[in-house]
Every structure is written in C-alpha cells, then in structure tokens.
Design an enzyme around this catalytic site. Sequence first.
Site, PDB file in Angstrom:
ATOM      1  N   GLU A  46       0.827  -1.212   0.000  1.00 46.22           N
ATOM      2  CA  GLU A  46       0.000   0.000   0.000  1.00 46.22           C
ATOM      3  C   GLU A  46       0.860   1.261   0.000  1.00 46.22           C
ATOM      4  O   GLU A  46       0.535   2.241  -0.666  1.00 46.22           O
ATOM      5  CB  GLU A  46      -0.959   0.001   1.183  1.00 46.22           C
ATOM      6  CG  GLU A  46      -2.068  -1.045   1.088  1.00 46.22           C
ATOM      7  CD  GLU A  46      -2.905  -0.915  -0.173  1.00 46.22           C
ATOM      8  OE1 GLU A  46      -2.931   0.181  -0.768  1.00 46.22           O
ATOM      9  OE2 GLU A  46      -3.533  -1.900  -0.569  1.00 46.22           O
ATOM     10  N   TYR A 129      -6.957   6.393   3.544  1.00 44.36           N
ATOM     11  CA  TYR A 129      -7.008   5.306   2.572  1.00 44.36           C
ATOM     12  C   TYR A 129      -6.189   4.099   3.020  1.00 44.36           C
ATOM     13  O   TYR A 129      -6.688   2.960   3.059  1.00 44.36           O
ATOM     14  CB  TYR A 129      -6.531   5.754   1.176  1.00 44.36           C
ATOM     15  CG  TYR A 129      -6.201   4.535   0.353  1.00 44.36           C
ATOM     16  CD1 TYR A 129      -7.215   3.749  -0.179  1.00 44.36           C
ATOM     17  CD2 TYR A 129      -4.881   4.090   0.215  1.00 44.36           C
ATOM     18  CE1 TYR A 129      -6.938   2.566  -0.845  1.00 44.36           C
ATOM     19  CE2 TYR A 129      -4.594   2.916  -0.442  1.00 44.36           C
ATOM     20  CZ  TYR A 129      -5.624   2.163  -0.980  1.00 44.36           C
ATOM     21  OH  TYR A 129      -5.342   0.994  -1.608  1.00 44.36           O
ATOM     22  N   ASP A 147     -10.289   4.948  -2.573  1.00 42.95           N
ATOM     23  CA  ASP A 147      -9.155   5.477  -3.331  1.00 42.95           C
ATOM     24  C   ASP A 147      -9.685   6.083  -4.625  1.00 42.95           C
ATOM     25  O   ASP A 147     -10.897   6.181  -4.831  1.00 42.95           O
ATOM     26  CB  ASP A 147      -8.130   4.376  -3.613  1.00 42.95           C
ATOM     27  CG  ASP A 147      -8.592   3.489  -4.744  1.00 42.95           C
ATOM     28  OD1 ASP A 147      -9.819   3.251  -4.850  1.00 42.95           O
ATOM     29  OD2 ASP A 147      -7.758   3.052  -5.543  1.00 42.95           O
TER      30      ASP A 147
END
Length: 300
Positions: A46, A129, A147
């Site tokens: 991520e 996020y 996102d």
Amino acid sequence: MPRNATQSAIGAHLLAERIIDWYDVNARDLPWRGVDVDPWAVMVSEFMLQQTPVNRVLPVFEAWMVKWPAPADLAAESVGEAVRMWGKLGYPRRALRLHAAAGAIVADHGGVVPRDVDDLKALPGVGDYTAAAIASFAYGQRIAVVDTNVRRVVHRAVLGAAEAGQSTTKADFALTDSLLPSTPQRAARMSIGLMELGALLCTATNPVCERCPLRTDCAWVAAGRPAYDGKPKRVQKFAGTDRQVRGLLMDVLRDNERAVTKADLDVVWQDADQRERALDGLLRDGLAVIDENGLFALPD
DNA sequence: AAGCCGTGGCA
DNA sequence: TTGCCAAGGCT
C-alpha cells in the site's frame, strides 16, 4: 442530494454481488494478495502503490519483502538503505515513513502490524485510505476503502458522473460505506473488487464498459456517459520544478555507496539557486545528510 | 485547503 | 510533443 444506494436503480445488494462475482473471476494474481495475506506485505504494497502503478511496484516489492520480511527487519536497518531499496519508485519520503512506521510497530505493537484503524492512522505515512486498506485487505474488516479507483467507479455507477471531485469527501466515504455488504468478509471482498474494477475496466480514460459487470445498471452509462463537468483538475508540472531537481540529486545519492562531494551533486542542474533549494529540502526532509567532511550521502 | 512531493508510460 | 494519469499523505 444524490440518490443513495437503496434508492438507486441497482440496489446495494445486487451491486455487491456483481462486483464480487466479477472479481472472483478477473482479479489479478498479485503477490500481496492471497488467502493467507501477510499484513506486513499488504502494508508495504500500500505504501508503494500510493500514486505509483502496479507494474512499477512489483519488482521493488519482491526485493523488499525478501530483504525485510517483517517490520522488525526493516526497523533494524538504516533508513538510508530503505531509501536506496526504494529505488526509482518516486516520492522517496514514503520510504522514510515506512521505515519509521516499522519502528513504531516494533516499539508500540510488538512487531505486528496493528489491526485497529486508529492505531494504523497513527503510523507515519498512513492516512485514511491506507489505514482502511490494511484493515480491510489484511484483516478482513468492514470499512470503506476509498481510493481514486473506488471514487471513480462509485461516481459513475451510482451518481452518473464521469469523475469524482478533486479530493475525497466525507460524502464519498459515506456513499461507499452504504454500498458495502453487512458481513465483514464480503465487505472486504467488495472493496478490493471495486478497486480492481476501477483499475482494469472503469478506468479514467477509455473505460471498457462493454465488459463491465455493472454496465446494464450503471447510472453513467444510462445517462449516455456525459463528460466531466466539475472543477478542472490541475495537473502538476514536473519538468523544471524542484521535484525534478530533487529526483536528480537523489539519483546521485542512491547510485553511490559512498558519500559524494558537492561538485558531484552540482552537475545535475544548471540553476544554482534552484539546486541549493532542492538540496536544502532533501536535507530538511532527512533524505540526505552531510557528514563531518562536508560530503553528502543517504541518511544513516 | 491548496500545493508540494517522483517517475515513467502512453495517447 | 505535451499533457494526463497512477492503490495518497502531509502541511
């Protein structure tokens, strides 16, 4: 007031079913996905995927996880090595933050990536996020993961707009949340499916509506795919900016195992004022350091 | 909250 | 060629 999911032409339940079924067949086989996902792998991916395409992340991710398979491994390493391993992914401050986050995980969470969203958000480099992504993809929790892909899919399919606005709003989060199934497992499945749909079919340019599982119920398609009518999104310049100069300076630091002279750095850019400003910025950010001999290097 | 922070592929 | 775009975060 935009229609919510329960008032939409397609109900939330059917929407979830279509997306999950599509994902089950069409999901890419990515190394940070799987039945028994390692939360650390999810977290590393991520960080790397923030504003960076999957294809460029893949090789760096693989090397990173071999070298630092757990938070403690990265935390024990010098931050400079993390920046060097980050390579040319871009936004190298992410490497600083990931290294610092690993240290915090060791210090405060027993070396295990926390599963609580507030704990996650307290980590450097983890915003709304990324915290939701880790909570959902690594730990299977029911939380809206919003996102740019999800915002685009939801704005099209539910609201009938070509694109979302410039930034993520509370309304975006609330609408996405309203679409999630009640069970955590299916909610997490839908979240990753929404993202995958936005990445593979419901793309920003040239969306492939013909193959979309939502095509018969998409509000945007039903409206004739109207053009974006929101505020113009300004794209940042890169050529000639400080960011470009910083990148060139970082190139030199990464490519040299040993500290380099000021002259080695000066060759990358003509304009001395901008050069100094960029270098000062790197020093201030902790991406570069000066040693006792006045030489420049990645941080210790 | 608007602007900054890298990099490279693609049309 | 130039502009757009890519799983954001921070100040």
